[in-house]
Motif scaffolding. Structure first.
Motif, PDB file in Angstrom:
ATOM      1  N   GLU A  47       0.829  -1.225   0.000  1.00 53.35           N
ATOM      2  CA  GLU A  47       0.000   0.000   0.000  1.00 53.35           C
ATOM      3  C   GLU A  47       0.857   1.265   0.000  1.00 53.35           C
ATOM      4  O   GLU A  47       0.364   2.343  -0.270  1.00 53.35           O
ATOM      5  N   ARG A  48       2.138   1.109   0.294  1.00 56.99           N
ATOM      6  CA  ARG A  48       3.031   2.282   0.294  1.00 56.99           C
ATOM      7  C   ARG A  48       3.860   2.394  -0.986  1.00 56.99           C
ATOM      8  O   ARG A  48       4.795   3.188  -1.069  1.00 56.99           O
ATOM      9  N   LEU A  49       3.563   1.561  -1.940  1.00 49.86           N
ATOM     10  CA  LEU A  49       4.338   1.567  -3.194  1.00 49.86           C
ATOM     11  C   LEU A  49       4.325   2.973  -3.799  1.00 49.86           C
ATOM     12  O   LEU A  49       3.254   3.539  -4.033  1.00 49.86           O
ATOM     13  N   PRO A  50       5.499   3.558  -4.045  1.00 51.28           N
ATOM     14  CA  PRO A  50       5.529   4.916  -4.612  1.00 51.28           C
ATOM     15  C   PRO A  50       4.810   4.973  -5.967  1.00 51.28           C
ATOM     16  O   PRO A  50       4.892   4.019  -6.749  1.00 51.28           O
ATOM     17  N   ALA A  51       4.132   6.088  -6.202  1.00 50.05           N
ATOM     18  CA  ALA A  51       3.311   6.224  -7.409  1.00 50.05           C
ATOM     19  C   ALA A  51       4.132   6.008  -8.682  1.00 50.05           C
ATOM     20  O   ALA A  51       3.661   5.393  -9.643  1.00 50.05           O
ATOM     21  N   ASP A  52       5.393   6.485  -8.672  1.00 49.05           N
ATOM     22  CA  ASP A  52       6.192   6.356  -9.899  1.00 49.05           C
ATOM     23  C   ASP A  52       6.651   4.915 -10.144  1.00 49.05           C
ATOM     24  O   ASP A  52       7.314   4.642 -11.142  1.00 49.05           O
ATOM     25  N   MET A  53       6.300   3.991  -9.242  1.00 48.93           N
ATOM     26  CA  MET A  53       6.653   2.580  -9.471  1.00 48.93           C
ATOM     27  C   MET A  53       5.409   1.739  -9.732  1.00 48.93           C
ATOM     28  O   MET A  53       5.492   0.525  -9.900  1.00 48.93           O
ATOM     29  N   ALA A  54       4.286   2.412  -9.769  1.00 47.84           N
ATOM     30  CA  ALA A  54       3.021   1.683  -9.869  1.00 47.84           C
ATOM     31  C   ALA A  54       2.890   0.918 -11.186  1.00 47.84           C
ATOM     32  O   ALA A  54       2.152  -0.065 -11.268  1.00 47.84           O
ATOM     33  N   ASP A  55       3.625   1.350 -12.213  1.00 46.01           N
ATOM     34  CA  ASP A  55       3.481   0.642 -13.490  1.00 46.01           C
ATOM     35  C   ASP A  55       4.568  -0.422 -13.696  1.00 46.01           C
ATOM     36  O   ASP A  55       4.718  -0.961 -14.788  1.00 46.01           O
ATOM     37  N   ALA A  56       5.315  -0.730 -12.625  1.00 47.30           N
ATOM     38  CA  ALA A  56       6.318  -1.807 -12.744  1.00 47.30           C
ATOM     39  C   ALA A  56       5.602  -3.131 -13.015  1.00 47.30           C
ATOM     40  O   ALA A  56       4.491  -3.346 -12.521  1.00 47.30           O
ATOM     41  N   GLU A  57       6.260  -3.984 -13.788  1.00 42.23           N
ATOM     42  CA  GLU A  57       5.676  -5.309 -14.049  1.00 42.23           C
ATOM     43  C   GLU A  57       5.564  -6.078 -12.721  1.00 42.23           C
ATOM     44  O   GLU A  57       6.545  -6.159 -11.978  1.00 42.23           O
ATOM     45  N   VAL A  58       4.401  -6.625 -12.439  1.00 46.21           N
ATOM     46  CA  VAL A  58       4.205  -7.298 -11.144  1.00 46.21           C
ATOM     47  C   VAL A  58       4.421  -8.806 -11.278  1.00 46.21           C
ATOM     48  O   VAL A  58       3.864  -9.454 -12.170  1.00 46.21           O
ATOM     49  N   ILE A  59       5.276  -9.332 -10.423  1.00 46.35           N
ATOM     50  CA  ILE A  59       5.429 -10.791 -10.324  1.00 46.35           C
ATOM     51  C   ILE A  59       4.790 -11.169  -8.987  1.00 46.35           C
ATOM     52  O   ILE A  59       5.325 -10.836  -7.928  1.00 46.35           O
ATOM     53  N   ASP A  60       3.685 -11.836  -9.076  1.00 48.57           N
ATOM     54  CA  ASP A  60       2.940 -12.140  -7.845  1.00 48.57           C
ATOM     55  C   ASP A  60       3.460 -13.442  -7.236  1.00 48.57           C
ATOM     56  O   ASP A  60       3.231 -14.518  -7.775  1.00 48.57           O
ATOM     57  N   CYS A  61       4.166 -13.318  -6.138  1.00 48.70           N
ATOM     58  CA  CYS A  61       4.760 -14.503  -5.495  1.00 48.70           C
ATOM     59  C   CYS A  61       3.889 -14.990  -4.342  1.00 48.70           C
ATOM     60  O   CYS A  61       4.271 -15.918  -3.628  1.00 48.70           O
ATOM     61  N   ARG A  62       2.776 -14.367  -4.090  1.00 48.41           N
ATOM     62  CA  ARG A  62       1.912 -14.771  -2.976  1.00 48.41           C
ATOM     63  C   ARG A  62       1.385 -16.193  -3.196  1.00 48.41           C
ATOM     64  O   ARG A  62       1.113 -16.543  -4.353  1.00 48.41           O
ATOM     65  N   PRO A  63       1.255 -17.023  -2.212  1.00 48.48           N
ATOM     66  CA  PRO A  63       1.499 -16.778  -0.786  1.00 48.48           C
ATOM     67  C   PRO A  63       2.957 -17.006  -0.371  1.00 48.48           C
ATOM     68  O   PRO A  63       3.238 -17.428   0.750  1.00 48.48           O
ATOM     69  N   GLY A  64       3.862 -16.670  -1.256  1.00 47.45           N
ATOM     70  CA  GLY A  64       5.279 -16.924  -0.967  1.00 47.45           C
ATOM     71  C   GLY A  64       5.901 -15.861  -0.065  1.00 47.45           C
ATOM     72  O   GLY A  64       5.353 -14.782   0.137  1.00 47.45           O
ATOM     73  N   TYR A  65       7.063 -16.226   0.439  1.00 45.70           N
ATOM     74  CA  TYR A  65       7.854 -15.330   1.297  1.00 45.70           C
ATOM     75  C   TYR A  65       9.091 -14.896   0.520  1.00 45.70           C
ATOM     76  O   TYR A  65       9.699 -15.710  -0.193  1.00 45.70           O
ATOM     77  N   LEU A  66       9.470 -13.639   0.673  1.00 46.72           N
ATOM     78  CA  LEU A  66      10.691 -13.131   0.043  1.00 46.72           C
ATOM     79  C   LEU A  66      11.743 -12.959   1.130  1.00 46.72           C
ATOM     80  O   LEU A  66      11.559 -12.157   2.058  1.00 46.72           O
ATOM     81  N   LEU A  67      12.812 -13.729   1.022  1.00 49.28           N
ATOM     82  CA  LEU A  67      13.905 -13.684   2.009  1.00 49.28           C
ATOM     83  C   LEU A  67      15.202 -13.284   1.322  1.00 49.28           C
ATOM     84  O   LEU A  67      15.373 -13.547   0.113  1.00 49.28           O
ATOM     85  N   PRO A  68      16.147 -12.707   2.055  1.00 48.17           N
ATOM     86  CA  PRO A  68      17.457 -12.458   1.436  1.00 48.17           C
ATOM     87  C   PRO A  68      18.104 -13.787   1.057  1.00 48.17           C
ATOM     88  O   PRO A  68      17.865 -14.802   1.727  1.00 48.17           O
ATOM     89  N   GLY A  69      18.915 -13.787   0.007  1.00 46.97           N
ATOM     90  CA  GLY A  69      19.663 -15.002  -0.333  1.00 46.97           C
ATOM     91  C   GLY A  69      20.544 -15.396   0.835  1.00 46.97           C
ATOM     92  O   GLY A  69      21.055 -14.551   1.566  1.00 46.97           O
ATOM     93  N   PHE A  70      20.738 -16.700   1.000  1.00 48.02           N
ATOM     94  CA  PHE A  70      21.604 -17.163   2.086  1.00 48.02           C
ATOM     95  C   PHE A  70      23.075 -16.901   1.743  1.00 48.02           C
ATOM     96  O   PHE A  70      23.468 -16.928   0.567  1.00 48.02           O
ATOM     97  N   ILE A  71      23.856 -16.655   2.796  1.00 47.13           N
ATOM     98  CA  ILE A  71      25.295 -16.423   2.625  1.00 47.13           C
ATOM     99  C   ILE A  71      26.036 -17.510   3.385  1.00 47.13           C
ATOM    100  O   ILE A  71      25.922 -17.612   4.610  1.00 47.13           O
ATOM    101  N   ASP A  72      26.740 -18.333   2.644  1.00 42.99           N
ATOM    102  CA  ASP A  72      27.509 -19.440   3.238  1.00 42.99           C
ATOM    103  C   ASP A  72      28.972 -18.993   3.271  1.00 42.99           C
ATOM    104  O   ASP A  72      29.606 -18.848   2.221  1.00 42.99           O
TER     105      ASP A  72
END
Ligand code: GUN
Ligand code: ZN
Length: 448
Positions: A47-72
């Motif tokens: 809901e806070r997505l800046p207006a100038d990014m509203a037309d970015a292509e959306v990849i809907d990952c729901r109900p997925g979780y977005l985590l940082p890549g692991f660092i080994d």
């Protein structure tokens, strides 16, 4: 620009370990906007997505979780096929009976190529987007590793494994001292920063596999390349028999002195510093820990491996209280698990089992910190990776609970606002099947 929609989960900002809980970011209806350079342009609530990014292509990952890549921060490329090695004993027996012979086989360029391919594929499967990789003795194998890492799109720091002395089984891995220095210098020339995703380290196997003269020469070489961001990586105080042998062979009063230019009372160039990472540090003295902290040297903590080889338990409270950065390492092949979430799971189990007042139940945010942001700090690339803050490179994972039986049922029982509990369920519970997509710098990796 692309907007990835899902539940964001990461350690924001740049906290110390103890503050990781206050920095746990959990945004159920979140979005990660990635610009065309692979940099995170926005990270937060949809809901806070800046207006100038509203037309970015959306990849809907729901109900997925977005985590940082692991660092080994510690795994061995030439041990890709060694996670099942029965050595009949602890570290030194395992090295001689299983590991030196297996690593010697990488002299075969065809096998080296295949190993590099499997190694990189495996990293993609388990979402290890960044790794500090203990390399092969053979330059052709290292060329294969760097080439394959680049092709795959992974972030890799690695260096040729240096050995100038050793038992008969290690013979094929040894070179003379001048050759050892020359090969590392050439590797730096060829691969260090050859691409923004590739860096080189000086990697003596451990203090027992090099002479005092080799260490002194490495100190001089390191002095000349430190400013270019070259790393130093090795093992430290993993096993009691090893430590005793280091004292006997090099005449040092403590193991760390071997890497600190202090053999035989010398005051030679140190190999320690903010781009130095030492694996294990299970049996360090307080003085050694203080020296690691003072020099900005980090520890790669490898609990899975320490159980596999019966090395002991790194005292978590005492080690982290010293101020040294402690990041997580799989130590494949002594670690028999590639997935850093499983290594974090072992980390939780071994430290809750430490005796008496040393034991603790590590909070979930501290486990995630150790598997991600602490690794970025240990590798001195915290400005670029380690979490999902805007301005960082988009190295992230999509975890889809629907890919793993019973995971949705476990998550359903967690109140969505209970971020700690949710993270505990997810980080301790996921298997690699739940990792649906892996991105580095915004590029999806396939491992094909
Ligand atoms: N110490 C020296 N070599 C090795 C190695 O290959 N693995 C581990 N775990 N410790 C080492
Ligand atoms: Zn190791």
């Amino acid at each position: 620009m692309r907007a990835y929609r899902g539940h964001l989960l990461h350690i924001g900002g740049a906290p110390q370990l103890a503050q990781a809980g206050d920095h746990l970011v959990s945004v159920p209806d979140g979005v990660l906007v990635v610009d065309d350079d692979g940099v995170i342009a926005f990270s937060g609530a949809h809901e806070r997505l800046p207006a100038d990014m509203a037309d970015a292509e959306v990849i809907d990952c729901r109900p997925g979780y977005l985590l940082p890549g692991f660092i080994d921060t510690h795994l061995h490329f030439p041990q890709t096929y060694c996670t099942d090695s029965y050595g009949g004993g602890q570290l030194l027996d395992w090295l001689q009976r299983c590991i030196f012979p297996a690593e010697a086989m990488l002299a075969d360029p065809e096998l080296a190529q295949r190993t590099a391919r499997d190694f990189c594929r495996r990293r993609v499967e388990v979402g290890t987007t960044t790794a500090l990789v203990f390399g092969s003795a053979f330059p052709d194998a290292q060329d294969a590793l760097f080439t394959e890492s680049l092709r795959t799109g992974l972030r890799t720091v690695s260096g040729r494994g240096i050995q100038t002395v050793g038992p008969e089984a290690a013979e094929p891995l040894l070179t003379d001292e001048a050759t050892a220095i020359d090969l590392s210098a050439r590797e730096i020339d060829r691969w260090h920063a050859a691409d923004p995703l590739l860096q080189v380290a000086l990697v003596p196997r451990f203090a027992l596999s090099v002479t005092a003269r080799t260490l002194a020469a490495l100190g001089e070489l390191y002095d000349s390349v430190r400013a270019d961001g070259v790393y130093f990586h090795s093992h430290l105080s993993e096993n009691l028999r090893e430590i005793e042998a280091v004292r006997d062979s090099l005449g040092v009063s403590c193991y760390l002195d071997a890497y600190d230019g202090r053999i035989g009372g010398a005051d030679a160039p140190t190999l320690l510093g903010r781009r130095s990472v030492l694996a294990h540090a299970v049996h360090c003295t307080d003085r050694e820990l203080a020296r690691l902290a003072d020099t900005g040297t980090s520890i790669s903590h490898c609990p899975t491996s320490q159980q596999f080889l019966g090395s002991g338990t790194m005292p978590w409270r005492r080690t982290t209280a010293s101020g040294v950065t402690v990041a997580l390492g799989s130590d494949v092949g002594a670690g028999d698990e590639w997935l850093m979430a499983r290594v974090a799971n072992d980390c939780f189990k071994v430290h809750i089992s430490e005796p008496g007042a040393a034991g603790l139940s590590i909070p979930p945010a501290q486990l995630l910190f150790t598997a991600t942001l602490a690794g970025a700090r240990a590798l001195d690339i915290e400005d670029r990776v380690g979490n999902l803050d805007a301005g960082k490179q988009a190295d992230f994972l999509v975890v889809d609970p629907q890919r793993q039986r019973l995971l949705p049922e476990l998550l359903e029982r967690v109140a969505p606002e209970d971020a700690d509990r949710l993270l505990f369920t997810l980080l301790l519970g996921i298997r690699e099947t739940a990792i649906a997509q892996v991105y580095v710098q915004g590029r999806e990796l396939t491992g094909e």
